[in-house]
Design a protein around this motif. Structure first.
Motif, PDB file in Angstrom:
ATOM      1  N   THR A 212       0.965  -1.154  -0.081  1.00  0.00           N
ATOM      2  CA  THR A 212       0.121  -0.011   0.012  1.00  0.00           C
ATOM      3  C   THR A 212       0.981   1.386   0.123  1.00  0.00           C
ATOM      4  OG1 THR A 212      -1.646  -1.216   1.250  1.00  0.00           O
ATOM      5  CG2 THR A 212      -1.783   1.274   1.184  1.00  0.00           C
ATOM      6  N   ILE A 213       1.837   1.344   0.882  1.00  0.00           N
ATOM      7  CA  ILE A 213       2.951   2.274   0.663  1.00  0.00           C
ATOM      8  C   ILE A 213       3.519   2.725  -0.350  1.00  0.00           C
ATOM      9  CG2 ILE A 213       4.791   3.350   1.638  1.00  0.00           C
ATOM     10  CD1 ILE A 213       4.048   1.966   4.526  1.00  0.00           C
ATOM     11  N   GLY A 214       4.058   1.562  -1.068  1.00  0.00           N
ATOM     12  CA  GLY A 214       4.534   1.634  -2.383  1.00  0.00           C
ATOM     13  C   GLY A 214       3.422   2.117  -3.516  1.00  0.00           C
ATOM     14  N   VAL A 216       1.018   3.969  -3.045  1.00  0.00           N
ATOM     15  CA  VAL A 216       0.521   5.454  -2.674  1.00  0.00           C
ATOM     16  C   VAL A 216       1.872   6.499  -2.927  1.00  0.00           C
ATOM     17  CG1 VAL A 216       0.272   7.175  -0.798  1.00  0.00           C
ATOM     18  CG2 VAL A 216      -0.953   4.949  -0.771  1.00  0.00           C
ATOM     19  N   LEU A 217       3.126   6.062  -2.509  1.00  0.00           N
ATOM     20  CA  LEU A 217       4.303   6.773  -3.109  1.00  0.00           C
ATOM     21  C   LEU A 217       4.470   6.935  -4.662  1.00  0.00           C
ATOM     22  CD1 LEU A 217       6.868   5.720  -0.504  1.00  0.00           C
ATOM     23  CD2 LEU A 217       5.642   7.565  -0.400  1.00  0.00           C
ATOM     24  N   SER A 218       4.265   5.977  -5.233  1.00  0.00           N
ATOM     25  CA  SER A 218       4.132   5.713  -6.695  1.00  0.00           C
ATOM     26  C   SER A 218       3.085   6.684  -7.278  1.00  0.00           C
ATOM     27  CB  SER A 218       3.918   4.435  -7.264  1.00  0.00           C
ATOM     28  OG  SER A 218       3.841   4.561  -8.822  1.00  0.00           O
ATOM     29  N   VAL A 220       1.918   9.598  -5.712  1.00  0.00           N
ATOM     30  CA  VAL A 220       2.111  10.755  -5.359  1.00  0.00           C
ATOM     31  C   VAL A 220       3.362  11.190  -6.232  1.00  0.00           C
ATOM     32  CG1 VAL A 220       3.073  12.189  -3.595  1.00  0.00           C
ATOM     33  CG2 VAL A 220       1.327  10.380  -2.754  1.00  0.00           C
ATOM     34  N   PHE A 221       4.556  10.534  -6.243  1.00  0.00           N
ATOM     35  CA  PHE A 221       5.621  11.063  -6.967  1.00  0.00           C
ATOM     36  C   PHE A 221       5.323  11.320  -8.322  1.00  0.00           C
ATOM     37  CE2 PHE A 221       8.175   8.896  -3.627  1.00  0.00           C
ATOM     38  CZ  PHE A 221       8.579   9.892  -2.887  1.00  0.00           C
ATOM     39  N   ASN A 222       4.558  10.449  -8.914  1.00  0.00           N
ATOM     40  CA  ASN A 222       4.199  10.732 -10.462  1.00  0.00           C
ATOM     41  C   ASN A 222       3.136  11.739 -10.745  1.00  0.00           C
ATOM     42  OD1 ASN A 222       5.641   8.504 -12.197  1.00  0.00           O
ATOM     43  ND2 ASN A 222       5.076   7.447 -10.451  1.00  0.00           N
TER      44      ASN A 222
END
Length: 487
Positions: A212-214, A216-218, A220-222
Motif C-alpha cells: 500500500t505504501i509503495g 501510494v508513493l508511486s 504521489v511522486f508521479n
C-alpha cells in the motif's frame, strides 16, 4: 538460468535439507527419539527453512534491483544525439530492449563495424531485415549507439542472471550446511522453527502495508511530476478531455469523473435494492432447501469474468435498449454503447457482492433480538424493518461500500458497454467513459513518462484513490455511529 529453474533447485535443496536434518538428529540421538529436545520433523524444518528463506529473500531483491541497474547502464551509453527529433529516451530504450531480445548482436555489430555513411545505411537496412525475420519491430533508426546500448543491455542481463544463480544457490547451500552443523540432540529446533515461522508471518502481514505504501508513493511522486509540467488549475478547472501526444492537450478530469460517478450510481441503483431484498428473503423467509440452491446460484454471478459481462453488454443489453429507446423507439438513444448499458450490466455484476455479504451480516444478528421483537407483538416485516436491518446496518454499509468501490474501479464493462466519449451530459443514453478506462488508454503502447499525456494516468489514479479513501472514512463513521447503539 531461468527463475523457475532456480526456484525448483532451491526447493529441491530444501527437501534434501529436511531429510538430512531429520536423519542427522535421529542418528545423533542413537535412534532414541526420546533423547531429542524436539520432534525429528522440527530438525528437518530448521534446515529446510535456512535453505529457503535467505535464498528466496535474495532472489526477490535481485529480481527487483537488476532491471534498474541494467537500464541505468544501457541508458548511460545513449547520448543526446542518439535520440531522434520527435522521439524520447523512453522510446529509444524500448527499441534497445527489442533489439537486445531479438537480434544476434555479434552479427549486427559486424554489419555496423565500418563507420562510413554508405556502410551504415546498408548495415542498418540489413539489421532491420534481421529484426523483421525475428518478429521484432523498432520505431527508430538502429544507430551504433543504439546497438552498443543493446549489447550492454544483453551482456549485463546475462551476467546478472549468472551471478543471481550462483548467489542464490550458494546461499541455499551455506544455510543448509550451517543448519546441519548445529543439529544435535540438545539443539532447540522447535524454538528456532517457531521463531522463523513468526518472522515469516510478520513479513507476510507487513507485505500488505508495504505494498500500500509503495502504491501510494508511486502515485504521489508521479502525480507531483505531472503537475510540474501541466497546471493543476487546468486539470481540475477544465471541462474538456482531449489528449494529444503531439501537444496541445486539454486534460480536464471532470468529464471522466462525471462518467465514473454516473455509471456507478446507476449500477448501485440496480444492485443495492435487488441484492438487499434478496439477502432479506434468503435469511428471513426462504426455507433451507430453497436457500441451499438459491444462494450458490446467486454467488455464481461473482465468478463470471468481467469480459463476459462486457460482451453481454455489447451484444445483448445494448441492442435491447437501442430497440426500445433508439430511433425506432423513443428516439433517446443513438447507439448501443451508453451509460445505461454499462450501468445495468455492472449492477447485475454487483448483486452478489451486496446480497451475499448482507445475507451473512443479517444472519449474524442475534436471535434474541428477533425473539424480543416477536414477544412484543411485532410482525416479521416490522421486525425486519425496525430491528434486524438497523442492527445489521454497519455491515450492510460495508457491503454497499465494497460494491461502490468495485463499480468505480471497473474497466472492461465500461470499455465495451459505455463507449469512449468523455463528455458532460445528464442523458443516461449517451456514450461516456470513466477514469479507469482512460488510465488504460493513456498507458497503452510505448508511453513516454516524460509527457503529461502519460503522466496524467497517475493523477487520475490518485483522484480515484482519494475518492475511495473518502468513501471508507464515511463508511467508518456510519459503522461506528450505529455499532454503539446495537452492540
Amino acid at each position: 538460468m531461468p527463475v523457475l529453474w532456480l526456484i525448483l533447485i532451491v526447493l529441491a535443496l530444501a527437501v534434501a535439507g529436511y531429510v538430512a536434518g531429520r536423519a542427522r538428529a535421529i542418528s545423533g540421538a542413537g535412534d532414541d527419539r526420546r533423547a531429542l529436545h524436539s520432534l525429528p520433523s522440527y530438525y528437518g524444518w530448521n534446515v529446510a527453512m535456512k535453505v529457503m528463506v535467505p535464498a528466496f529473500l535474495v532472489l526477490i531483491v535481485w529480481l527487483i534491483a537488476q532491471p534498474f541497474i541494467v537500464n541505468t547502464k544501457a541508458t548511460s551509453l545513449l547520448p543526446e544525439s542518439a535520440i531522434p527529433e520527435g522521439s524520447t529516451l523512453g522510446l529509444v530504450m524500448s527499441d534497445v530492449r527489442r533489439v537486445a531480445d531479438g537480434l544476434d548482436l555479434s552479427v549486427a555489430q559486424g554489419l555496423l563495424s565500418a563507420g562510413d555513411a554508405a556502410t551504415l545505411t546498408v548495415g542498418g537496412s540489413d539489421i532491420r531485415a534481421m529484426l523483421g525475420s525475428a518478429g521484432v519491430a523498432v520505431g527508430t533508426e538502429i544507430t551504433p549507439e543504439v546497438l552498443a546500448a543493446a549489447q550492454s543491455y544483453r551482456s549485463t542481463n546475462a551476467t546478472g542472471d549468472l551471478l543471481r544463480s550462483i548467489v542464490v544457490i550458494g546461499l541455499g547451500l551455506i544455510g543448509g550446511a550451517l543448519a546441519l552443523a548445529q543439529t544435535n540432540p540438545d539443539f532447540r529446533a522447535r524454538n528456532a522453527v517457531e521463531r522463523g515461522i513468526r518472522a515469516i508471518l510478520v513479513g507476510a502481514a507487513s507485505l500488505a502495508i508495504l505494498t500500500t505504501i509503495g502504491i501510494v508513493l508511486s502515485l504521489v511522486f508521479n502525480t507531483i511530476e505531472f503537475f510540474r509540467i501541466y497546471p493543476a488549475s487546468e486539470f481540475f478547472g477544465s471541462f474538456t478531455w482531449s489528449p494529444s501526444f503531439g501537444g496541445g492537450s486539454q486534460l480536464g478530469i471532470w468529464p471522466l469523473l462525471w462518467g465514473t460517478l454516473y455509471i456507478s450510481l446507476i449500477a448501485l441503483l440496480v444492485s443495492v435494492p435487488i441484492g438487499l431484498f434478496a439477502a432479506v428473503y434468503l435469511s428471513e423467509y426462504a426455507g433451507p432447501k430453497f436457500r441451499a440452491v438459491a444462494k450458490p446460484a446467486l454467488e455464481l454471478l461473482a465468478g463470471i469474468p468481467t469480459i463476459v459481462y462486457g460482451l453481454f453488454a455489447l451484444l445483448t443489453v445494448g441492442p435491447l435498449l437501442l430497440s426500445v429507446f433508439g430511433r425506432d423507439g423513443l428516439g433517446w438513444m443513438q447507439a448501443g454503447t451508453a451509460v445505461m448499458t454499462a450501468g445495468l450490466v455492472m449492477g447485475i455484476m454487483l448483486i452478489p457482492f451486496v446480497s451475499s455479504l448482507s445475507d451473512d451480516i443479517i444472519n449474524a444478528v442475534p436471535q434474541s433480538l428477533r425473539d424480543g421483537s416477536y414477544g412484543l407483538g411485532a410482525t416479521k416485516s416490522e421486525t425486519i424493518k425496525q430491528v434486524i436491518l438497523p442492527a445489521a446496518l454497519p455491515g450492510i454499509v460495508g457491503a454497499i461500500l465494497l460494491a461502490a468501490s468495485r463499480a468505480i474501479g471497473e474497466t472492461m464493462i465500461v470499455v465495451m458497454g459505455a463507449g469512449a466519449a468523455a463528455r458532460l451530459s445528464l442523458n443516461p443514453f449517451d456514450a461516456m467513459t470513466t477514469v479507469t478506462a482512460k488510465i488504460v488508454s493513456q498507458l497503452t503502447g510505448d508511453a513516454d513518462f516524460a509527457s503529461p499525456e502519460a503522466l496524467v494516468a497517475f493523477a487520475l489514479g490518485m483522484t480515484l484513490f482519494v475518492m475511495t479513501l473518502g468513501l471508507n472514512v464515511f463508511a467508518l463513521f456510519i459503522v461506528r455511529k450505529y455499532r454503539e447503539q446495537y452492540d
